[in-house]
Design a protein around this motif. Structure first.
Motif, PDB file in Angstrom:
ATOM      1  N   ILE A   1       0.966  -0.621   0.042  1.00  0.00           N
ATOM      2  CA  ILE A   1       0.078   0.443  -0.519  1.00  0.00           C
ATOM      3  C   ILE A   1       0.975   1.534   0.291  1.00  0.00           C
ATOM      4  N   GLU A   2       1.319   2.509  -0.992  1.00  0.00           N
ATOM      5  CA  GLU A   2       1.128   3.687  -0.923  1.00  0.00           C
ATOM      6  C   GLU A   2       0.422   5.053  -0.801  1.00  0.00           C
ATOM      7  N   ALA A   3      -0.875   4.834  -0.452  1.00  0.00           N
ATOM      8  CA  ALA A   3      -1.434   5.223   0.261  1.00  0.00           C
ATOM      9  C   ALA A   3      -2.803   5.207   0.483  1.00  0.00           C
ATOM     10  N   VAL A   4      -3.211   5.789   1.441  1.00  0.00           N
ATOM     11  CA  VAL A   4      -5.289   5.066   1.605  1.00  0.00           C
ATOM     12  C   VAL A   4      -5.708   6.473   2.193  1.00  0.00           C
ATOM     13  N   VAL A   5      -6.847   6.778   1.406  1.00  0.00           N
ATOM     14  CA  VAL A   5      -7.916   8.308   1.705  1.00  0.00           C
ATOM     15  C   VAL A   5      -9.015   8.405   1.202  1.00  0.00           C
ATOM     16  N   PRO A   6      -9.554   8.171   2.785  1.00  0.00           N
ATOM     17  CA  PRO A   6     -10.890   8.654   3.397  1.00  0.00           C
ATOM     18  C   PRO A   6     -11.351   9.544   2.455  1.00  0.00           C
TER      19      PRO A   6
ATOM     20  N   VAL B   1     -16.927  21.164  -1.388  1.00  0.00           N
ATOM     21  CA  VAL B   1     -16.114  20.957   0.141  1.00  0.00           C
ATOM     22  C   VAL B   1     -15.842  19.065  -0.167  1.00  0.00           C
ATOM     23  N   ILE B   2     -14.677  18.520  -0.161  1.00  0.00           N
ATOM     24  CA  ILE B   2     -13.909  17.490  -0.185  1.00  0.00           C
ATOM     25  C   ILE B   2     -13.452  17.541   1.667  1.00  0.00           C
ATOM     26  N   GLY B   3     -13.620  16.609   2.043  1.00  0.00           N
ATOM     27  CA  GLY B   3     -12.658  16.220   3.533  1.00  0.00           C
ATOM     28  C   GLY B   3     -11.988  14.465   3.089  1.00  0.00           C
ATOM     29  N   GLY B   4     -10.756  14.207   2.921  1.00  0.00           N
ATOM     30  CA  GLY B   4      -9.623  14.217   3.019  1.00  0.00           C
ATOM     31  C   GLY B   4      -8.327  13.342   3.621  1.00  0.00           C
ATOM     32  N   GLY B   5      -7.870  12.453   3.887  1.00  0.00           N
ATOM     33  CA  GLY B   5      -6.719  12.458   4.356  1.00  0.00           C
ATOM     34  C   GLY B   5      -5.772  12.790   3.705  1.00  0.00           C
ATOM     35  N   TYR B   6      -4.516  12.601   4.584  1.00  0.00           N
ATOM     36  CA  TYR B   6      -3.291  13.821   4.286  1.00  0.00           C
ATOM     37  C   TYR B   6      -2.748  13.332   2.904  1.00  0.00           C
ATOM     38  N   GLN B   7      -2.855  11.971   2.119  1.00  0.00           N
ATOM     39  CA  GLN B   7      -2.374  11.657   1.377  1.00  0.00           C
ATOM     40  C   GLN B   7      -3.393  11.731   0.051  1.00  0.00           C
ATOM     41  N   LEU B   8      -4.092  12.962   0.358  1.00  0.00           N
ATOM     42  CA  LEU B   8      -4.766  12.676  -1.048  1.00  0.00           C
ATOM     43  C   LEU B   8      -4.159  13.001  -2.157  1.00  0.00           C
ATOM     44  N   ALA B   9      -3.555  14.444  -2.141  1.00  0.00           N
ATOM     45  CA  ALA B   9      -2.696  14.390  -3.081  1.00  0.00           C
ATOM     46  C   ALA B   9      -1.624  14.128  -3.499  1.00  0.00           C
ATOM     47  N   GLU B  10      -1.454  13.076  -3.094  1.00  0.00           N
ATOM     48  CA  GLU B  10      -0.359  12.478  -2.987  1.00  0.00           C
ATOM     49  C   GLU B  10      -0.980  11.547  -3.986  1.00  0.00           C
TER      50      GLU B  10
ATOM     51  N   SER C   1      -7.171  15.613  13.381  1.00  0.00           N
ATOM     52  CA  SER C   1      -6.246  16.833  12.690  1.00  0.00           C
ATOM     53  C   SER C   1      -6.466  18.428  13.142  1.00  0.00           C
ATOM     54  N   PRO C   2      -5.515  19.515  12.807  1.00  0.00           N
ATOM     55  CA  PRO C   2      -5.467  20.502  12.906  1.00  0.00           C
ATOM     56  C   PRO C   2      -6.563  21.309  11.758  1.00  0.00           C
ATOM     57  N   PRO C   3      -7.290  22.031  11.997  1.00  0.00           N
ATOM     58  CA  PRO C   3      -8.455  23.321  11.416  1.00  0.00           C
ATOM     59  C   PRO C   3      -7.751  23.734   9.976  1.00  0.00           C
ATOM     60  N   TYR C   4      -6.382  22.956   8.656  1.00  0.00           N
ATOM     61  CA  TYR C   4      -6.933  23.655   7.719  1.00  0.00           C
ATOM     62  C   TYR C   4      -7.027  23.328   6.803  1.00  0.00           C
ATOM     63  N   ALA C   5      -6.875  24.749   5.639  1.00  0.00           N
ATOM     64  CA  ALA C   5      -7.639  24.086   3.987  1.00  0.00           C
ATOM     65  C   ALA C   5      -6.820  24.816   3.243  1.00  0.00           C
TER      66      ALA C   5
ATOM     67  N   GLU D   1     -12.663  24.439  -8.288  1.00  0.00           N
ATOM     68  CA  GLU D   1     -13.641  25.382  -7.109  1.00  0.00           C
ATOM     69  C   GLU D   1     -14.319  24.579  -5.923  1.00  0.00           C
ATOM     70  N   VAL D   2     -12.968  23.485  -5.053  1.00  0.00           N
ATOM     71  CA  VAL D   2     -13.048  22.972  -4.317  1.00  0.00           C
ATOM     72  C   VAL D   2     -12.169  23.332  -3.172  1.00  0.00           C
ATOM     73  N   ALA D   3     -12.453  22.952  -1.888  1.00  0.00           N
ATOM     74  CA  ALA D   3     -12.340  22.949  -1.040  1.00  0.00           C
ATOM     75  C   ALA D   3     -11.437  21.926  -0.040  1.00  0.00           C
ATOM     76  N   TYR D   4     -10.399  22.382  -0.017  1.00  0.00           N
ATOM     77  CA  TYR D   4     -10.174  20.768   0.747  1.00  0.00           C
ATOM     78  C   TYR D   4      -9.866  21.075   2.125  1.00  0.00           C
ATOM     79  N   ILE D   5     -10.157  19.969   2.947  1.00  0.00           N
ATOM     80  CA  ILE D   5      -9.974  19.926   4.964  1.00  0.00           C
ATOM     81  C   ILE D   5      -9.939  18.660   4.720  1.00  0.00           C
ATOM     82  N   PRO D   6      -9.470  18.911   5.963  1.00  0.00           N
ATOM     83  CA  PRO D   6      -9.017  16.921   6.967  1.00  0.00           C
ATOM     84  C   PRO D   6     -11.166  16.320   6.792  1.00  0.00           C
ATOM     85  N   VAL D   7     -10.637  15.111   6.528  1.00  0.00           N
ATOM     86  CA  VAL D   7     -11.633  13.917   6.677  1.00  0.00           C
ATOM     87  C   VAL D   7     -12.606  13.848   8.540  1.00  0.00           C
ATOM     88  N   ASP D   8     -11.649  14.467   9.094  1.00  0.00           N
ATOM     89  CA  ASP D   8     -12.651  13.859  10.501  1.00  0.00           C
ATOM     90  C   ASP D   8     -12.761  15.349  10.909  1.00  0.00           C
ATOM     91  N   TRP D   9     -12.491  16.335  10.347  1.00  0.00           N
ATOM     92  CA  TRP D   9     -13.453  18.154   9.966  1.00  0.00           C
ATOM     93  C   TRP D   9     -15.027  17.830   9.329  1.00  0.00           C
TER      94      TRP D   9
END
Length: 398
Positions: free
Chosen positions: A97-102, A121-130, A150-154, A201-209
């Motif tokens: 496995i290289e990446a898992v993205v919820p 708005v897409i909530g995703g894991g930290y490996q989404l871009a990869e 996760s910190p509240p980053y976008a 036109e998408v905003a990406y935020i952590p999946v838990d948020w």
């Protein structure tokens, strides 16, 4: 009869009636143009869709909640147990496995100072871009969770960043998504649209948020990216075994990228054939036109046929003359049709520059071959009738 003489007689017969010949080949030209243009549009659409999905890579497996039996929404709504972030973490422990993205997706108001925009708005894991092969234009992507939260980053899409911040840098600025404040830490490179969905036109935020923001108890999907050490089928079996053990039932659906691309290719290939078949109706009209004109021509040139037979032309040579005339008419119509196609494609490209078009050299060769076949088939019956005329009867008939 020499070949040169035969060609001269055939070309003279066509040129001697210019208006009739033009109207006849125009029917074929319209048919060829319709088939070629519609096929180019169909193939362009097919390539566009496949390329859009392929940009996410081919070594990816998607897991969705619900067991899909016959398609539609029944499996999703009938899910016994939703997919969770814990399931995603469990999948991360599998080999190769290289990446898992919820992933969770929703829609919300995105605000910056006095500006408000409704967006995806897409909530995703930290490996989404990869995993999705997305690149950053500014800053960085979402970091891993710390201490289970996760910190509240976008991270903003390129178009969304321009609409909210203009030419100013958004890094470090606070925006409000729904009722929650997030700090912007990055901007994505432009990706364009995929099947009508604008990725810029998408905003990406952590999946838990995203779970809290959209009040969800489970994930929309989990994307798993694997390396070359295994195959999609083998990984799908391991994912199925692990989740079945965790859930106690197969209440999920696994889709590999290979399966999805193959299904799309079949569907879009069938669509391309259907679109080309619609244009084929115009070709049928052109073939009927050639048949009608050649039948009339045989009746008008009975004396000429009788004279040819009287001076020694064989039935096979007469057959060849009339078949050659029908074929030349059809080939001229095919060439005119390709010229018309080029003009229409140029006009479409100027009017709709983003419209996917794919005119391949094989289409051009195939169109000319098709026009020749149409000419031969449409002219066969009249040519055979001309070849069977008895010279004495033909001359007497005149």
């Amino acid at each position: 009869m020499r070949l040169r003489d035969g060609l001269y007689l055939t070309s003279t017969a066509i040129v001697s009636r210019p208006l009739r010949s033009l109207l006849t080949l125009l029917g074929v030209a319209i048919g060829i143009a319709a088939v070629t243009l519609l096929t180019a549009i169909g193939e362009g659409l097919r390539s566009y869709v496949l390329d859009s999905f392929s940009q996410f890579g081919t070594r990816i497996v998607a897991v969705h909640p619900g067991k899909t039996q016959t398609g539609g929404m029944g499996g999703l709504l009938g899910s016994v147990r939703p997919l969770t972030r814990a399931d995603a973490e469990a999948l991360r422990q599998l080999r190769h496995i290289e990446a898992v993205v919820p992933v969770i997706q929703g829609n919300a108001d995105i605000k910056y100072r006095q500006l408000t925009r409704r967006g995806d708005v897409i909530g995703g894991g930290y490996q989404l871009a990869e995993a999705w092969r997305f690149k950053l234009a500014l800053g960085s992507f979402l970091p891993p969770a710390r201490d289970g939260r996760s910190p509240p980053y976008a991270v903003l899409g390129a178009k969304l960043q321009r609409e909210l911040f203009g030419s100013d840098s958004p890094l470090g600025e606070l925006i409000r998504i729904g009722d929650t404040r997030f700090r912007v830490i990055g901007v994505m490179e432009e990706k364009g649209q995929m099947l009508g969905f604008d990725l810029d036109e998408v905003a990406y935020i952590p999946v838990d948020w995203a779970e809290s923001l959209f009040n969800r108890e489970g994930l929309m999907e989990i994307d798993v990216v694997f390396n070359s050490g295994t195959s999609s089928a083998a990984l799908a079996r391991r994912i199925k075994s692990l989740l079945h053990e965790r859930h106690g039932a197969e209440d999920f659906t696994i889709t590999t990228q290979d399966d999805m691309l193959a299904s799309l290719d079949r569907i879009l290939g069938t669509l391309s054939i259907a679109i080309g078949a619609l244009g084929g109706i115009s070709l049928l009209v052109g073939a009927v036109g050639i048949l009608t004109i050649m039948t009339t021509t045989v009746a008008e040139r009975t004396a000429e046929i009788g004279l040819l037979r009287a001076i020694g032309a064989s039935p096979r040579q007469v057959l060849g003359l009339f078949l050659a005339e029908a074929t030349l008419l059809s080939l001229a119509g095919g060439a005119l049709g390709l010229l018309l196609t080029g003009m229409l494609l140029g006009g479409l490209h100027l009017a709709l520059p983003k419209m996917p078009l794919a005119l391949q050299p094989a289409f051009i060769a195939g169109s000319l071959l098709l026009s020749a076949v149409i000419g031969i088939l449409a002219g066969l019956a009249p040519a055979h009738k001309a070849a069977q005329l008895h010279p004495v009867d033909a001359l007497r008939g005149e």
